[in-house]
Design a protein around this motif. Structure first.
Motif, PDB file in Angstrom:
ATOM      1  N   SER A 376       0.829  -1.202   0.000  1.00 16.60           N
ATOM      2  CA  SER A 376       0.000   0.000   0.000  1.00 16.60           C
ATOM      3  C   SER A 376       0.863   1.251   0.000  1.00 16.60           C
ATOM      4  O   SER A 376       1.879   1.329   0.698  1.00 16.60           O
ATOM      5  CB  SER A 376      -0.907   0.012   1.235  1.00 16.60           C
ATOM      6  OG  SER A 376      -1.713   1.172   1.244  1.00 16.60           O
ATOM      7  N   ASN A 377       0.438   2.244  -0.775  1.00 12.91           N
ATOM      8  CA  ASN A 377       1.073   3.570  -0.747  1.00 12.91           C
ATOM      9  C   ASN A 377       0.406   4.494   0.268  1.00 12.91           C
ATOM     10  O   ASN A 377       0.907   5.580   0.530  1.00 12.91           O
ATOM     11  CB  ASN A 377       1.043   4.208  -2.131  1.00 12.91           C
ATOM     12  CG  ASN A 377       1.929   3.466  -3.120  1.00 12.91           C
ATOM     13  OD1 ASN A 377       2.947   2.890  -2.740  1.00 12.91           O
ATOM     14  ND2 ASN A 377       1.536   3.461  -4.390  1.00 12.91           N
ATOM     15  N   ILE A 378      -0.731   4.054   0.797  1.00 11.95           N
ATOM     16  CA  ILE A 378      -1.353   4.716   1.950  1.00 11.95           C
ATOM     17  C   ILE A 378      -0.938   3.901   3.162  1.00 11.95           C
ATOM     18  O   ILE A 378      -1.263   2.718   3.284  1.00 11.95           O
ATOM     19  CB  ILE A 378      -2.895   4.747   1.840  1.00 11.95           C
ATOM     20  CG1 ILE A 378      -3.341   5.345   0.510  1.00 11.95           C
ATOM     21  CG2 ILE A 378      -3.492   5.512   3.019  1.00 11.95           C
ATOM     22  CD1 ILE A 378      -2.960   6.780   0.294  1.00 11.95           C
ATOM     23  N   VAL A 379      -0.163   4.516   4.054  1.00 12.96           N
ATOM     24  CA  VAL A 379       0.448   3.771   5.154  1.00 12.96           C
ATOM     25  C   VAL A 379       0.003   4.354   6.494  1.00 12.96           C
ATOM     26  O   VAL A 379      -0.433   5.515   6.565  1.00 12.96           O
ATOM     27  CB  VAL A 379       1.992   3.812   5.039  1.00 12.96           C
ATOM     28  CG1 VAL A 379       2.449   3.061   3.788  1.00 12.96           C
ATOM     29  CG2 VAL A 379       2.517   5.246   5.017  1.00 12.96           C
ATOM     30  N   PRO A 380       0.086   3.568   7.569  1.00 13.83           N
ATOM     31  CA  PRO A 380      -0.287   4.112   8.889  1.00 13.83           C
ATOM     32  C   PRO A 380       0.549   5.329   9.258  1.00 13.83           C
ATOM     33  O   PRO A 380       0.033   6.316   9.798  1.00 13.83           O
ATOM     34  CB  PRO A 380      -0.029   2.945   9.840  1.00 13.83           C
ATOM     35  CG  PRO A 380      -0.099   1.726   8.979  1.00 13.83           C
ATOM     36  CD  PRO A 380       0.442   2.138   7.646  1.00 13.83           C
ATOM     37  N   PHE A 381       1.855   5.262   8.984  1.00 12.70           N
ATOM     38  CA  PHE A 381       2.763   6.372   9.276  1.00 12.70           C
ATOM     39  C   PHE A 381       3.936   6.281   8.307  1.00 12.70           C
ATOM     40  O   PHE A 381       4.251   5.200   7.793  1.00 12.70           O
ATOM     41  CB  PHE A 381       3.260   6.328  10.725  1.00 12.70           C
ATOM     42  CG  PHE A 381       3.861   4.996  11.114  1.00 12.70           C
ATOM     43  CD1 PHE A 381       5.205   4.731  10.886  1.00 12.70           C
ATOM     44  CD2 PHE A 381       3.062   4.005  11.686  1.00 12.70           C
ATOM     45  CE1 PHE A 381       5.749   3.501  11.234  1.00 12.70           C
ATOM     46  CE2 PHE A 381       3.605   2.771  12.033  1.00 12.70           C
ATOM     47  CZ  PHE A 381       4.946   2.520  11.802  1.00 12.70           C
ATOM     48  N   ILE A 382       4.564   7.409   8.037  1.00 15.56           N
ATOM     49  CA  ILE A 382       5.760   7.417   7.188  1.00 15.56           C
ATOM     50  C   ILE A 382       6.882   6.731   7.944  1.00 15.56           C
ATOM     51  O   ILE A 382       7.225   7.126   9.062  1.00 15.56           O
ATOM     52  CB  ILE A 382       6.168   8.854   6.806  1.00 15.56           C
ATOM     53  CG1 ILE A 382       5.027   9.577   6.075  1.00 15.56           C
ATOM     54  CG2 ILE A 382       7.434   8.839   5.951  1.00 15.56           C
ATOM     55  CD1 ILE A 382       4.640   8.982   4.751  1.00 15.56           C
ATOM     56  N   TYR A 397      -5.884  17.979  -0.778  1.00  5.53           N
ATOM     57  CA  TYR A 397      -6.600  16.881  -1.426  1.00  5.53           C
ATOM     58  C   TYR A 397      -5.616  15.782  -1.805  1.00  5.53           C
ATOM     59  O   TYR A 397      -4.508  16.061  -2.270  1.00  5.53           O
ATOM     60  CB  TYR A 397      -7.310  17.347  -2.695  1.00  5.53           C
ATOM     61  CG  TYR A 397      -8.465  18.293  -2.466  1.00  5.53           C
ATOM     62  CD1 TYR A 397      -9.756  17.812  -2.262  1.00  5.53           C
ATOM     63  CD2 TYR A 397      -8.264  19.666  -2.467  1.00  5.53           C
ATOM     64  CE1 TYR A 397     -10.812  18.679  -2.060  1.00  5.53           C
ATOM     65  CE2 TYR A 397      -9.319  20.549  -2.265  1.00  5.53           C
ATOM     66  CZ  TYR A 397     -10.589  20.053  -2.055  1.00  5.53           C
ATOM     67  OH  TYR A 397     -11.636  20.913  -1.850  1.00  5.53           O
ATOM     68  N   VAL A 398      -6.053  14.527  -1.618  1.00  2.00           N
ATOM     69  CA  VAL A 398      -5.271  13.368  -2.048  1.00  2.00           C
ATOM     70  C   VAL A 398      -6.137  12.542  -2.983  1.00  2.00           C
ATOM     71  O   VAL A 398      -7.305  12.244  -2.668  1.00  2.00           O
ATOM     72  CB  VAL A 398      -4.825  12.506  -0.850  1.00  2.00           C
ATOM     73  CG1 VAL A 398      -3.995  11.314  -1.339  1.00  2.00           C
ATOM     74  CG2 VAL A 398      -4.031  13.334   0.150  1.00  2.00           C
ATOM     75  N   ALA A 399      -5.573  12.165  -4.134  1.00  2.00           N
ATOM     76  CA  ALA A 399      -6.334  11.393  -5.124  1.00  2.00           C
ATOM     77  C   ALA A 399      -5.640  10.071  -5.410  1.00  2.00           C
ATOM     78  O   ALA A 399      -4.436  10.034  -5.689  1.00  2.00           O
ATOM     79  CB  ALA A 399      -6.488  12.197  -6.411  1.00  2.00           C
ATOM     80  N   THR A 400      -6.381   8.979  -5.321  1.00  2.00           N
ATOM     81  CA  THR A 400      -5.952   7.676  -5.825  1.00  2.00           C
ATOM     82  C   THR A 400      -7.021   7.210  -6.813  1.00  2.00           C
ATOM     83  O   THR A 400      -8.017   7.917  -7.047  1.00  2.00           O
ATOM     84  CB  THR A 400      -5.800   6.624  -4.711  1.00  2.00           C
ATOM     85  OG1 THR A 400      -7.116   6.216  -4.279  1.00  2.00           O
ATOM     86  CG2 THR A 400      -5.018   7.172  -3.530  1.00  2.00           C
ATOM     87  N   GLU A 401      -6.856   6.007  -7.343  1.00  2.00           N
ATOM     88  CA  GLU A 401      -7.864   5.488  -8.278  1.00  2.00           C
ATOM     89  C   GLU A 401      -9.195   5.199  -7.591  1.00  2.00           C
ATOM     90  O   GLU A 401     -10.208   4.981  -8.259  1.00  2.00           O
ATOM     91  CB  GLU A 401      -7.336   4.237  -8.991  1.00  2.00           C
ATOM     92  CG  GLU A 401      -7.157   3.013  -8.120  1.00  2.00           C
ATOM     93  CD  GLU A 401      -5.780   2.931  -7.475  1.00  2.00           C
ATOM     94  OE1 GLU A 401      -5.308   1.794  -7.237  1.00  2.00           O
ATOM     95  OE2 GLU A 401      -5.168   3.987  -7.186  1.00  2.00           O
ATOM     96  N   TYR A 402      -9.202   5.250  -6.230  1.00  2.00           N
ATOM     97  CA  TYR A 402     -10.435   4.954  -5.498  1.00  2.00           C
ATOM     98  C   TYR A 402     -11.188   6.205  -5.055  1.00  2.00           C
ATOM     99  O   TYR A 402     -12.248   6.095  -4.431  1.00  2.00           O
ATOM    100  CB  TYR A 402     -10.116   4.064  -4.294  1.00  2.00           C
ATOM    101  CG  TYR A 402      -9.687   2.686  -4.708  1.00  2.00           C
ATOM    102  CD1 TYR A 402     -10.616   1.755  -5.173  1.00  2.00           C
ATOM    103  CD2 TYR A 402      -8.349   2.330  -4.690  1.00  2.00           C
ATOM    104  CE1 TYR A 402     -10.219   0.485  -5.588  1.00  2.00           C
ATOM    105  CE2 TYR A 402      -7.941   1.067  -5.096  1.00  2.00           C
ATOM    106  CZ  TYR A 402      -8.876   0.154  -5.557  1.00  2.00           C
ATOM    107  OH  TYR A 402      -8.484  -1.102  -5.973  1.00  2.00           O
ATOM    108  N   GLY A 403     -10.674   7.380  -5.352  1.00  2.00           N
ATOM    109  CA  GLY A 403     -11.403   8.579  -4.991  1.00  2.00           C
ATOM    110  C   GLY A 403     -10.494   9.729  -4.600  1.00  2.00           C
ATOM    111  O   GLY A 403      -9.261   9.642  -4.684  1.00  2.00           O
ATOM    112  N   ALA A 423      -7.787   4.144  -0.003  1.00  2.00           N
ATOM    113  CA  ALA A 423      -6.749   3.114  -0.021  1.00  2.00           C
ATOM    114  C   ALA A 423      -7.255   1.891  -0.769  1.00  2.00           C
ATOM    115  O   ALA A 423      -8.463   1.716  -0.992  1.00  2.00           O
ATOM    116  CB  ALA A 423      -6.348   2.746   1.408  1.00  2.00           C
ATOM    117  N   HIS A 424      -6.346   1.015  -1.165  1.00  2.00           N
ATOM    118  CA  HIS A 424      -6.732  -0.234  -1.819  1.00  2.00           C
ATOM    119  C   HIS A 424      -7.544  -1.071  -0.827  1.00  2.00           C
ATOM    120  O   HIS A 424      -7.193  -1.175   0.360  1.00  2.00           O
ATOM    121  CB  HIS A 424      -5.478  -0.992  -2.252  1.00  2.00           C
ATOM    122  CG  HIS A 424      -5.757  -2.163  -3.140  1.00  2.00           C
ATOM    123  ND1 HIS A 424      -6.277  -3.360  -2.671  1.00  2.00           N
ATOM    124  CD2 HIS A 424      -5.605  -2.322  -4.486  1.00  2.00           C
ATOM    125  CE1 HIS A 424      -6.417  -4.208  -3.669  1.00  2.00           C
ATOM    126  NE2 HIS A 424      -6.009  -3.604  -4.794  1.00  2.00           N
TER     127      HIS A 424
END
Length: 440
Positions: A376-382, A397-403, A423-424
């Protein structure tokens, strides 16, 4: 007029003699590269020690001072922003990275935070009055050579000759200590890979957020380029350009009749930019239609207050990772530097300041690891070692293929919930558990 400056014209080899051991030498940024002076300094390798070269985002296929001296006894190379070629050199330990916001560069030079001894300034052929254009890279050249001990102009016969409508992109032969000219390789081009289905899905979501008359800042990369191509096929109209790097993305919109700059409150009718990187068609466009452009320096283009004076200023950039609070890693894989922050934060802040403005960070929800599994590129923390390029306070704003997730004005828990939604699906349960435990 030019004849009175003929005494300044010397060979590259003669000009290279001004470089001394221990000097800091500036090569510039992006598509502008001092090819002749690079080779001339290399010819002095045996007599030089500890010469430090600064550059960034180089698209020229070879930096001679680096290639000729892998032991780094004569030359050491420093980059503000790692480009594709510099990344290969970095893997060999031949590039030293210096993190900075691009808008701060003029301040670093102007206020003496860093030193510059010699500036190699790539310029276009001079006109009859002795004025040269800064070609593909206005950068912070004027500030740099005002701080330098010695200024050398390198005339590149392939550079577009635009000087800015009011001289914003020009310098004069009188400002150089020496001028060199000679035969160059054709200007290297910058291309983008074909967009993936995920790129197209993300771009469609972002295009739906852009109103007619918006002023666009598009970062470099596949998703911003795909956004431009979808705009070219859309019903959007009367768009403007105020961007760090102008590229073929804007050429696509212009050819489709979408890019007119008529609604811009500043530089009306013209595309504003600091760097130009793209195809030969792109370079031909800024040469042939110079009146359509307002190239200017970093102080002007990367000023968030100036961007905030536009209505509907839209900034679109790519990212590497974001965490559930909205912190962004835009430039590294662990401690390995992939690029640099460049002007991304400048333009995100500009969008925040603009009435109707929106700043987007775009990324695929996942990437494939070497073993073929998804991460995942959306993670709990960096993670430790990775860079927090963008603070949560600037990510709108953050955009992925899911919204598209809107983060500004929301609590940590609300931000986490919005990020989980884009997130996926395979990673949402894990992310939700972390959010439940850490964001009350």
């Amino acid at each position: 007029m030019i004849n009175q400056y003929r005494e300044k014209f010397v060979t590259p080899e003669q000009a290279a003699k001004v470089v001394q051991c221990g000097d800091w030498v500036d090569y510039g940024f992006g598509g502008g590269f001092p090819e002749l002076m690079d080779k001339a300094v290399v010819a002095r390798k045996a007599e030089l020690r500890n010469v430090k070269i600064r550059g960034g985002l180089v698209i020229h296929p070879r930096i001679e001072v680096v290639e000729c001296d892998p032991e780094q006894t004569a030359f050491q190379y420093y980059s503000w922003h790692i480009g594709d070629y510099e990344r290969k050199l970095q893997a060999q330990g031949l590039v030293k990275f210096m993190p900075t916001l691009l808008r701060n560069l003029p301040v670093l030079y102007r206020n003496g935070h860093i030193r510059v001894d010699v500036a190699f300034v790539p310029v276009s052929r001079p006109d009859a009055q002795g004025y040269c254009g800064l070609g593909l890279s206005n950068y912070a050249w004027r500030t740099i050579f005002q701080a330098a001990r010695t200024v050398i102009f390198e005339i590149n016969e392939y550079f577009p000759t635009l000087q800015g409508v009011d001289g914003s992109h020009r310098v004069h032969l009188s400002e150089a200590d020496y001028v060199v000219e000679g035969k160059h390789d054709p200007i290297p081009v910058r291309t983008y890979r074909e967009p993936s289905l995920t790129d197209i899905q993300i771009a469609r979501l972002v295009v739906n957020e852009i109103p007619d008359g918006a002023c666009l800042s598009l970062g470099v990369g596949s998703i911003p380029f795909t956004v431009a191509n979808l705009i070219a096929q859309s019903d959007l109209k009367e768009l403007g350009c105020h961007t760090g790097t102008i590229s073929d993305a804007y050429l696509a919109m212009y050819r489709a009749g979408k890019l007119t700059n008529r609604c811009k409150e500043q530089d009306t009718g013209r595309s504003t930019w600091n760097l130009c990187m793209g195809s030969q068609e792109m370079y031909d466009w800024i040469q042939e239609d110079a009146a359509l452009f307002y190239p200017a320096d970093l102080d002007y283009v990367h000023n968030p207050q100036r961007m905030g004076a536009y209505t509907n200023f839209i900034s679109i950039n790519g990212g590497v990772q974001l965490d559930l609070m909205g912190q962004e890693n835009a430039e590294s894989a662990g401690t390995r530097q992939l690029s640099g922050i460049g002007g991304q934060l400048d333009f995100l802040e500009g969008a925040f300041r603009s009435k109707g403005g929106k700043g987007f960070v775009c990324l695929a929800s996942t990437h494939k690891k070497k073993d073929g599994t998804l991460q995942s590129n959306i993670v709990p923390f960096i993670g430790g070692g990775s860079t927090v390029s963008g603070p949560r306070t600037l990510i709108q704003y953050v955009a992925t293929e899911y919204g598209v997730a809107c983060l500004s004005g929301h609590t940590l828990r609300e931000r986490a919930e919005a990020m989980i939604q884009i997130a996926h699906p395979d990673f949402r349960a894990e992310l939700s558990q972390y959010a439940k435990e850490h964001f009350l």
